[in-house]
Design a protein around this motif. Structure first.
Motif, PDB file in Angstrom:
ATOM      1  N   THR A  86       0.847  -1.204   0.000  1.00  0.00           N
ATOM      2  CA  THR A  86       0.000   0.000   0.000  1.00  0.00           C
ATOM      3  C   THR A  86       0.880   1.252   0.000  1.00  0.00           C
ATOM      4  O   THR A  86       0.815   2.066   0.922  1.00  0.00           O
ATOM      5  CB  THR A  86      -0.933  -0.005   1.230  1.00  0.00           C
ATOM      6  N   PRO A  87       1.693   1.444  -1.021  1.00  0.00           N
ATOM      7  CA  PRO A  87       2.667   2.551  -1.003  1.00  0.00           C
ATOM      8  C   PRO A  87       2.040   3.938  -0.954  1.00  0.00           C
ATOM      9  O   PRO A  87       2.598   4.843  -0.323  1.00  0.00           O
ATOM     10  CB  PRO A  87       3.456   2.344  -2.300  1.00  0.00           C
ATOM     11  N   THR A  88       0.895   4.118  -1.592  1.00  0.00           N
ATOM     12  CA  THR A  88       0.295   5.456  -1.626  1.00  0.00           C
ATOM     13  C   THR A  88      -0.276   5.844  -0.269  1.00  0.00           C
ATOM     14  O   THR A  88      -0.056   6.965   0.222  1.00  0.00           O
ATOM     15  CB  THR A  88      -0.805   5.523  -2.691  1.00  0.00           C
ATOM     16  N   ILE A  89      -1.012   4.937   0.351  1.00  0.00           N
ATOM     17  CA  ILE A  89      -1.574   5.234   1.668  1.00  0.00           C
ATOM     18  C   ILE A  89      -0.453   5.372   2.692  1.00  0.00           C
ATOM     19  O   ILE A  89      -0.509   6.230   3.587  1.00  0.00           O
ATOM     20  CB  ILE A  89      -2.584   4.151   2.079  1.00  0.00           C
ATOM     21  N   ASP A  90       0.604   4.572   2.542  1.00  0.00           N
ATOM     22  CA  ASP A  90       1.759   4.705   3.433  1.00  0.00           C
ATOM     23  C   ASP A  90       2.410   6.085   3.277  1.00  0.00           C
ATOM     24  O   ASP A  90       2.803   6.721   4.262  1.00  0.00           O
ATOM     25  CB  ASP A  90       2.789   3.620   3.133  1.00  0.00           C
ATOM     26  N   ARG A  91       2.502   6.550   2.051  1.00  0.00           N
ATOM     27  CA  ARG A  91       3.079   7.883   1.801  1.00  0.00           C
ATOM     28  C   ARG A  91       2.184   8.975   2.388  1.00  0.00           C
ATOM     29  O   ARG A  91       2.665   9.973   2.930  1.00  0.00           O
ATOM     30  CB  ARG A  91       3.276   8.099   0.300  1.00  0.00           C
ATOM     31  N   LEU A  92       0.880   8.764   2.282  1.00  0.00           N
ATOM     32  CA  LEU A  92      -0.067   9.710   2.861  1.00  0.00           C
ATOM     33  C   LEU A  92       0.180   9.839   4.365  1.00  0.00           C
ATOM     34  O   LEU A  92       0.162  10.941   4.924  1.00  0.00           O
ATOM     35  CB  LEU A  92      -1.493   9.227   2.590  1.00  0.00           C
ATOM     36  N   ALA A  93       0.447   8.700   5.016  1.00  0.00           N
ATOM     37  CA  ALA A  93       0.724   8.724   6.450  1.00  0.00           C
ATOM     38  C   ALA A  93       2.043   9.422   6.749  1.00  0.00           C
ATOM     39  O   ALA A  93       2.158  10.143   7.760  1.00  0.00           O
ATOM     40  CB  ALA A  93       0.752   7.291   6.989  1.00  0.00           C
ATOM     41  N   LYS A  94       3.050   9.238   5.895  1.00  0.00           N
ATOM     42  CA  LYS A  94       4.346   9.891   6.103  1.00  0.00           C
ATOM     43  C   LYS A  94       4.257  11.406   5.906  1.00  0.00           C
ATOM     44  O   LYS A  94       5.006  12.164   6.519  1.00  0.00           O
ATOM     45  CB  LYS A  94       5.376   9.311   5.146  1.00  0.00           C
ATOM     46  N   GLU A  95       3.358  11.834   5.055  1.00  0.00           N
ATOM     47  CA  GLU A  95       3.198  13.264   4.784  1.00  0.00           C
ATOM     48  C   GLU A  95       2.207  13.931   5.733  1.00  0.00           C
ATOM     49  O   GLU A  95       2.142  15.163   5.792  1.00  0.00           O
ATOM     50  CB  GLU A  95       2.739  13.469   3.345  1.00  0.00           C
ATOM     51  N   GLY A  96       1.419  13.121   6.428  1.00  0.00           N
ATOM     52  CA  GLY A  96       0.380  13.673   7.281  1.00  0.00           C
ATOM     53  C   GLY A  96       0.464  13.162   8.705  1.00  0.00           C
ATOM     54  O   GLY A  96       1.540  13.059   9.284  1.00  0.00           O
ATOM     55  N   VAL A  97      -0.701  12.832   9.256  1.00  0.00           N
ATOM     56  CA  VAL A  97      -0.811  12.399  10.643  1.00  0.00           C
ATOM     57  C   VAL A  97      -1.544  11.070  10.674  1.00  0.00           C
ATOM     58  O   VAL A  97      -2.571  10.895  10.004  1.00  0.00           O
ATOM     59  CB  VAL A  97      -1.577  13.440  11.485  1.00  0.00           C
ATOM     60  N   ARG A  98      -1.016  10.125  11.450  1.00  0.00           N
ATOM     61  CA  ARG A  98      -1.621   8.797  11.568  1.00  0.00           C
ATOM     62  C   ARG A  98      -2.113   8.598  12.992  1.00  0.00           C
ATOM     63  O   ARG A  98      -1.355   8.733  13.955  1.00  0.00           O
ATOM     64  CB  ARG A  98      -0.593   7.721  11.199  1.00  0.00           C
ATOM     65  N   PHE A  99      -3.400   8.284  13.132  1.00  0.00           N
ATOM     66  CA  PHE A  99      -3.995   8.025  14.437  1.00  0.00           C
ATOM     67  C   PHE A  99      -3.833   6.545  14.773  1.00  0.00           C
ATOM     68  O   PHE A  99      -4.136   5.675  13.953  1.00  0.00           O
ATOM     69  CB  PHE A  99      -5.481   8.391  14.439  1.00  0.00           C
ATOM     70  N   THR A 100      -3.392   6.258  15.984  1.00  0.00           N
ATOM     71  CA  THR A 100      -3.177   4.872  16.396  1.00  0.00           C
ATOM     72  C   THR A 100      -4.306   4.323  17.261  1.00  0.00           C
ATOM     73  O   THR A 100      -4.375   3.121  17.504  1.00  0.00           O
ATOM     74  CB  THR A 100      -1.864   4.739  17.183  1.00  0.00           C
ATOM     75  N   ARG A 101      -5.190   5.209  17.740  1.00  0.00           N
ATOM     76  CA  ARG A 101      -6.298   4.770  18.597  1.00  0.00           C
ATOM     77  C   ARG A 101      -7.586   5.424  18.137  1.00  0.00           C
ATOM     78  O   ARG A 101      -8.305   6.065  18.912  1.00  0.00           O
ATOM     79  CB  ARG A 101      -5.998   5.093  20.062  1.00  0.00           C
ATOM     80  N   PHE A 102      -7.884   5.234  16.850  1.00  0.00           N
ATOM     81  CA  PHE A 102      -9.129   5.763  16.299  1.00  0.00           C
ATOM     82  C   PHE A 102     -10.133   4.621  16.224  1.00  0.00           C
ATOM     83  O   PHE A 102      -9.818   3.530  15.750  1.00  0.00           O
ATOM     84  CB  PHE A 102      -8.902   6.357  14.911  1.00  0.00           C
ATOM     85  N   TYR A 103     -11.346   4.892  16.685  1.00  0.00           N
ATOM     86  CA  TYR A 103     -12.361   3.852  16.802  1.00  0.00           C
ATOM     87  C   TYR A 103     -13.578   4.139  15.931  1.00  0.00           C
ATOM     88  O   TYR A 103     -14.041   5.277  15.831  1.00  0.00           O
ATOM     89  CB  TYR A 103     -12.819   3.715  18.253  1.00  0.00           C
ATOM     90  N   ALA A 104     -14.099   3.085  15.319  1.00  0.00           N
ATOM     91  CA  ALA A 104     -15.404   3.160  14.676  1.00  0.00           C
ATOM     92  C   ALA A 104     -16.460   3.148  15.774  1.00  0.00           C
ATOM     93  O   ALA A 104     -16.280   2.498  16.816  1.00  0.00           O
ATOM     94  CB  ALA A 104     -15.597   1.966  13.744  1.00  0.00           C
ATOM     95  N   ALA A 105     -17.569   3.840  15.553  1.00  0.00           N
ATOM     96  CA  ALA A 105     -18.621   3.905  16.573  1.00  0.00           C
ATOM     97  C   ALA A 105     -19.409   2.613  16.669  1.00  0.00           C
ATOM     98  O   ALA A 105     -20.211   2.443  17.585  1.00  0.00           O
ATOM     99  CB  ALA A 105     -19.558   5.064  16.282  1.00  0.00           C
ATOM    100  N   GLY A 106     -19.216   1.727  15.717  1.00  0.00           N
ATOM    101  CA  GLY A 106     -19.879   0.437  15.747  1.00  0.00           C
ATOM    102  C   GLY A 106     -19.003  -0.599  15.076  1.00  0.00           C
ATOM    103  O   GLY A 106     -18.135  -0.262  14.267  1.00  0.00           O
ATOM    104  N   PRO A 107     -19.223  -1.873  15.372  1.00  0.00           N
ATOM    105  CA  PRO A 107     -18.377  -2.924  14.803  1.00  0.00           C
ATOM    106  C   PRO A 107     -18.822  -3.400  13.430  1.00  0.00           C
ATOM    107  O   PRO A 107     -18.342  -4.418  12.946  1.00  0.00           O
ATOM    108  CB  PRO A 107     -18.502  -4.042  15.838  1.00  0.00           C
ATOM    109  N   ALA A 108     -19.752  -2.677  12.817  1.00  0.00           N
ATOM    110  CA  ALA A 108     -20.228  -3.027  11.479  1.00  0.00           C
ATOM    111  C   ALA A 108     -20.516  -1.745  10.706  1.00  0.00           C
ATOM    112  O   ALA A 108     -20.483  -0.643  11.254  1.00  0.00           O
ATOM    113  CB  ALA A 108     -21.466  -3.916  11.566  1.00  0.00           C
TER     114      ALA A 108
END
Length: 439
Positions: free
Chosen positions: A91-113
């Protein structure tokens, strides 16, 4: 109506996130478009509600407002991307997006579906406030399972549209039948959307009326990419836009283009890995889609004034297990598969049939989609703001999908009406690295 939340520490905020998730278990005229694209186009059947802007807010000129590109993957797990630790799927593009921006490590969906999380994003509210519990509903009166987001709710799209934004929605909806489709919820330009939340096939026919009336355009993820490019091509002048690209992938059925599947089959054999090569191909195709859309922004000179946000609606789907070892198979799974195959025969290009015994792994997180463990709720969130940098910084403060609504408004320079009650808090200061949000 909820009380105003006080300013508290990140640890207490984490407690609220977990408590809210526990509650879930206790029971969500446009410019002309090139004719080559699908016919389900700019729509104006439901004019934007005049969702008010805070009267004390100084209006921001159109030319100074950020465009917002919001990309949501369907059932993408926390560990499916290189920037989140996956060493196999490329996933080189999304990885680059993270290197150029901010990556959240504890982001949660409000539901499991899918449905409750999507309802929380559009409304800024806990799904339970909408009587939305997982994929089901409860409340003082009977609520249709296909009416999770009432028209009375003011979506972020309606607020942004009232503030002068052009709004587009491409892909999976899963928030109600035709009377509640995206064009009724603030999006004036809609494509490749429909009633299906679980498409029978990623190849033509797609079982999407707006697409099936036209020619075979190949793999569905590519089609959504072309639709996004068409929306961007149609932008004129300095009017800001919000584009929501809601991918169907990598939700089941697990299908991908054979050439990419062969690549991961060979890779798995070479590295002696036990992976699902078709799922890996789906995720790489998603990354390729992000690359094409970002390239279009660059080509049109829009990248320097466009915020890019990428996330998933819930944790990764683990699969149905090995039928030879696992006796806990879904009820009537064999009959359901036979019925689906009869109604929707496999496409010649389909690389595998579903259900696949193992789809993905969310390790080191426990479990996956449809559970309230971390693997079902913790998802990737990557944000890149133009000129703001980020340099690959990570944010470890807990955040949740309702926070995206006020974040979009803050990026757009538009304030929420004080009379409107939502549960999210803007993440902009976290993204910029200036402060923790007040929760």
């Amino acid at each position: 109506m909820c009380e105003t939340k006080p300013n508290v520490s990140a640890s207490r905020r984490a407690g609220w996130v977990l408590a809210a998730l526990f509650c879930l278990s206790a029971s969500g005229s446009c410019a002309q478009v090139p004719p080559a694209l699908s016919q389900h186009r700019a729509v104006n059947a439901h004019p934007a509600r005049q969702a008010p802007v805070h009267p004390d807010r100084t209006p921001v000129p159109h030319s100074a407002r950020l465009n917002i590109l919001f990309i949501v993957a369907d059932d993408l797990g926390y560990s499916d991307l290189g920037c989140y630790g996956n060493a196999v799927i490329e996933t080189p593009t999304i990885d680059r997006l993270a290197k150029e921006g901010v990556r959240f490590t504890r982001f949660y969906a409000a539901g499991p579906a899918c449905m409750p999380t999507r309802a929380s994003i559009l409304s800024g509210k806990y799904p339970l406030r909408l009587h939305c519990r997982n994929q089901h509903f409860e409340g003082p009166k009977e609520v249709s399972p296909w009416d999770p987001l009432p028209l009375e709710e003011v979506t972020f799209a309606e607020t942004l549209r009232a503030a002068g934004y052009r709004t587009g929605y491409i892909g999976k909806w899963h928030l109600g039948a035709e009377a509640l489709f995206p064009d009724k919820q603030g999006f004036e330009w809609v494509a490749a959307s429909g009633k299906y939340w679980n498409l029978p096939c990623y190849f033509h026919p797609y079982y999407l009326e707006s697409l099936d009336a036209g020619p075979d355009r190949g793999y569905l993820t590519k089609v959504l990419t072309e639709e996004a490019e068409g929306f961007l091509d149609a932008r004129r002048g300095d009017e800001p836009f919000f584009l929501f690209v809601s991918h169907y992938a990598p939700h089941i059925p697990i299908q991908a283009e054979p050439a990419l599947v062969a690549k991961y089959q060979a890779k798995a054999k070479r590295l002696k890995l036990d992976i699902n090569p078709v799922y890996a191909a789906m995720v790489e195709a998603l990354d390729t889609s992000v690359a094409a859309i970002l390239a279009k922004l660059e080509a049109l000179g829009m990248a320097e004034r466009t915020a890019v946000i990428f996330t998933s609606d819930n944790g990764g789907f683990l699969g149905y297990g090995d039928p030879k070892k696992d006796k806990k198979k879904p009820p009537n799974a064999k009959a359901d598969r036979a019925k689906k195959k009869k109604k929707h025969p496999p496409h010649p290009a389909t690389a595998c049939e579903v259900p696949y015994p193992v789809v993905t792994s969310n390790a080191p997180l426990r479990e996956g989609k449809s559970t309230l463990y971390e693997g079902g709720l913790r998802v990737p969130l990557i944000v890149r703001l133009p000129r703001a940098g980020g340099g690959g910084r990570t944010v470890d403060t807990p955040a949740i999908s309702m926070d995206l609504y006020p974040t979009f408004l803050a990026l757009a320079g538009t304030a929420l009406d004080p009379s409107q009650q939502i549960d999210g808090t803007s993440l902009v200061k976290l993204i910029e690295g200036s402060a923790e949000p007040k929760h």
